[in-house]
Design a protein around this motif. Structure first.
Motif, PDB file in Angstrom:
ATOM      1  N   MET A   1      28.011 131.116 152.018  1.00  0.00           N
ATOM      2  CA  MET A   1      27.518 130.901 150.762  1.00  0.00           C
ATOM      3  C   MET A   1      27.993 129.722 149.781  1.00  0.00           C
ATOM      4  O   MET A   1      29.099 129.382 149.855  1.00  0.00           O
ATOM      5  N   THR A   2      27.335 129.198 148.925  1.00  0.00           N
ATOM      6  CA  THR A   2      27.582 128.450 147.950  1.00  0.00           C
ATOM      7  C   THR A   2      28.754 129.041 146.802  1.00  0.00           C
ATOM      8  O   THR A   2      28.675 130.505 146.649  1.00  0.00           O
ATOM      9  N   VAL A   3      29.429 128.325 146.078  1.00  0.00           N
ATOM     10  CA  VAL A   3      30.184 129.091 144.809  1.00  0.00           C
ATOM     11  C   VAL A   3      29.264 129.815 143.913  1.00  0.00           C
ATOM     12  O   VAL A   3      29.566 131.081 143.654  1.00  0.00           O
ATOM     13  N   LYS A   4      27.955 129.312 143.776  1.00  0.00           N
ATOM     14  CA  LYS A   4      27.180 129.843 143.010  1.00  0.00           C
ATOM     15  C   LYS A   4      26.698 130.994 143.493  1.00  0.00           C
ATOM     16  O   LYS A   4      26.388 131.861 142.679  1.00  0.00           O
ATOM     17  N   GLU A   5      26.366 131.012 144.641  1.00  0.00           N
ATOM     18  CA  GLU A   5      25.673 131.917 145.391  1.00  0.00           C
ATOM     19  C   GLU A   5      26.574 133.415 145.472  1.00  0.00           C
ATOM     20  O   GLU A   5      26.392 134.549 145.412  1.00  0.00           O
ATOM     21  N   LEU A   6      27.852 132.963 145.990  1.00  0.00           N
ATOM     22  CA  LEU A   6      28.954 133.875 145.705  1.00  0.00           C
ATOM     23  C   LEU A   6      28.992 134.583 144.425  1.00  0.00           C
ATOM     24  O   LEU A   6      29.160 135.863 144.180  1.00  0.00           O
ATOM     25  N   GLU A   7      28.943 133.536 143.330  1.00  0.00           N
ATOM     26  CA  GLU A   7      29.283 134.380 141.900  1.00  0.00           C
ATOM     27  C   GLU A   7      28.095 135.153 141.684  1.00  0.00           C
ATOM     28  O   GLU A   7      28.197 136.592 141.020  1.00  0.00           O
ATOM     29  N   LEU A   8      26.806 134.939 142.020  1.00  0.00           N
ATOM     30  CA  LEU A   8      25.531 135.720 141.805  1.00  0.00           C
ATOM     31  C   LEU A   8      25.749 137.146 142.705  1.00  0.00           C
ATOM     32  O   LEU A   8      25.227 138.111 142.124  1.00  0.00           O
ATOM     33  N   ALA A   9      26.244 136.940 143.787  1.00  0.00           N
ATOM     34  CA  ALA A   9      26.311 138.256 144.741  1.00  0.00           C
ATOM     35  C   ALA A   9      27.260 139.040 143.959  1.00  0.00           C
ATOM     36  O   ALA A   9      27.039 140.512 144.185  1.00  0.00           O
ATOM     37  N   GLN A  10      28.615 138.634 143.621  1.00  0.00           N
ATOM     38  CA  GLN A  10      29.477 139.437 142.996  1.00  0.00           C
ATOM     39  C   GLN A  10      28.841 140.038 141.809  1.00  0.00           C
ATOM     40  O   GLN A  10      29.315 141.277 141.771  1.00  0.00           O
ATOM     41  N   LYS A  11      28.188 139.702 141.110  1.00  0.00           N
ATOM     42  CA  LYS A  11      27.712 139.961 139.842  1.00  0.00           C
ATOM     43  C   LYS A  11      26.808 141.273 140.363  1.00  0.00           C
ATOM     44  O   LYS A  11      26.676 142.372 139.504  1.00  0.00           O
ATOM     45  N   ASP A  12      25.866 140.981 141.090  1.00  0.00           N
ATOM     46  CA  ASP A  12      24.979 141.830 141.868  1.00  0.00           C
ATOM     47  C   ASP A  12      25.698 143.228 142.321  1.00  0.00           C
ATOM     48  O   ASP A  12      25.346 144.394 142.124  1.00  0.00           O
ATOM     49  N   ALA A  43      38.426 128.552 145.122  1.00  0.00           N
ATOM     50  CA  ALA A  43      39.661 128.753 145.908  1.00  0.00           C
ATOM     51  C   ALA A  43      39.370 129.303 147.144  1.00  0.00           C
ATOM     52  O   ALA A  43      39.562 129.029 148.295  1.00  0.00           O
ATOM     53  N   TYR A  44      38.605 130.489 146.993  1.00  0.00           N
ATOM     54  CA  TYR A  44      38.000 131.118 148.242  1.00  0.00           C
ATOM     55  C   TYR A  44      37.113 130.494 149.263  1.00  0.00           C
ATOM     56  O   TYR A  44      37.149 130.448 150.297  1.00  0.00           O
ATOM     57  N   SER A  45      36.191 129.661 148.466  1.00  0.00           N
ATOM     58  CA  SER A  45      35.327 128.768 149.340  1.00  0.00           C
ATOM     59  C   SER A  45      35.765 127.752 149.893  1.00  0.00           C
ATOM     60  O   SER A  45      35.364 127.517 151.272  1.00  0.00           O
ATOM     61  N   SER A  46      36.933 127.246 149.391  1.00  0.00           N
ATOM     62  CA  SER A  46      37.668 125.955 150.028  1.00  0.00           C
ATOM     63  C   SER A  46      38.754 126.337 151.104  1.00  0.00           C
ATOM     64  O   SER A  46      39.462 125.512 151.492  1.00  0.00           O
ATOM     65  N   ALA A  47      39.055 127.643 150.870  1.00  0.00           N
ATOM     66  CA  ALA A  47      40.170 127.990 152.008  1.00  0.00           C
ATOM     67  C   ALA A  47      39.862 127.847 153.504  1.00  0.00           C
ATOM     68  O   ALA A  47      38.645 128.227 153.939  1.00  0.00           O
TER      69      ALA A  47
END
Length: 244
Positions: A1-12, A43-47
């Protein structure tokens, strides 16, 4: 997932937690989930190695009868607050996690890294790079008991978190036994671990291989902190090539 997709998934996922709590009869005016997940999406996405920790539960406040209440905040809420560095880095359950994450990212072992008290900011940066989830999503008591009922209540959301965050490594802090009936645990294969300290498996979750590590809770007192950190680092590094 992209950063934006992760953000949206977490919000959901957080909305699902709140909806579940309401369906269980909790009044959000009195008690709400303590939300967990990713504290720093970049940070998570780039780890290089994406690590998820699965712990037990968190607590907040209590009413006059000692019944848990509160919630409505995120576990990692203070991790990005520069005024809370000492407070965050003094939490015993988070300290071993910080040591493991920083040593892993810098390809070091316990003997090679600084003490937390000497480089607090760098350790909080390391902490922010992980995904951190609890089995029980509601405010709890200060001492955890059996969490079977909590796992049954939240397992679909927990598994949705695992799938959404797609970690390379999941470290279970004395929580793996709750996952025994999950298909990815049933279909896992044994990997190299440290006898009596870590039990390591590999399985496919979604469409990617994932290391599953059964470890002590980070606030454990059965072994030294150095042994805890170095055995986890060994367990990850000895098996990381199997993920490729």
């Amino acid at each position: 997932m992209t950063v934006k997709e992760l953000e949206l998934a977490q919000k959901d996922l957080q909305q699902r937690m709140l909806d579940r709590a309401k369906s269980l009869g909790y009044n959000p005016d009195d008690i709400e989930p303590i939300y967990d997940g990713i504290g720093d999406f970049d940070a998570y996405s780039s780890a290089e190695v994406k690590v998820m920790w699965v712990l037990k539960e968190a607590y907040d406040d209590f009413d006059e009868l000692g019944i848990p209440k509160g919630g409505g905040w995120e576990v990692y809420e203070q991790w990005g607050d520069s005024t809370k560095l000492k407070e965050v880095t003094s939490v015993r359950s988070w300290q071993p996690i910080m040591y493991v994450l920083r040593a892993l990212s810098e390809d070091k072992n316990w003997d090679d890294i600084a003490w937390i008290r000497d480089e607090r900011e760098k350790y909080v940066e390391a902490l922010r790079s992980c995904a951190y989830i609890n089995i029980n999503k509601m405010p709890a008591k200060k001492q955890s008991g059996d969490l079977t009922d909590a796992f049954n209540t939240w397992s679909d959301i927990i598994n949705a978190q695992i799938c959404a965050y797609a970690p390379d490594v999941i470290i279970f802090g004395n929580t793996m036994h709750y996952f025994g009936n999950q298909c990815y645990m049933i279909n896992s294969s044994d990997c190299d671990g440290v006898k009596g300290i870590t039990d390591v498996k590999i399985s496919t979750i979604g469409d990617k291989p994932t290391l599953l590590i059964n470890a002590y809770h980070p606030n454990q007192k059965a072994i030294t902190r150095q042994e805890y950190v170095d055995t986890l680092l060994f367990s990850i590094r000895s098996n990381i090539e199997k993920l490729k």
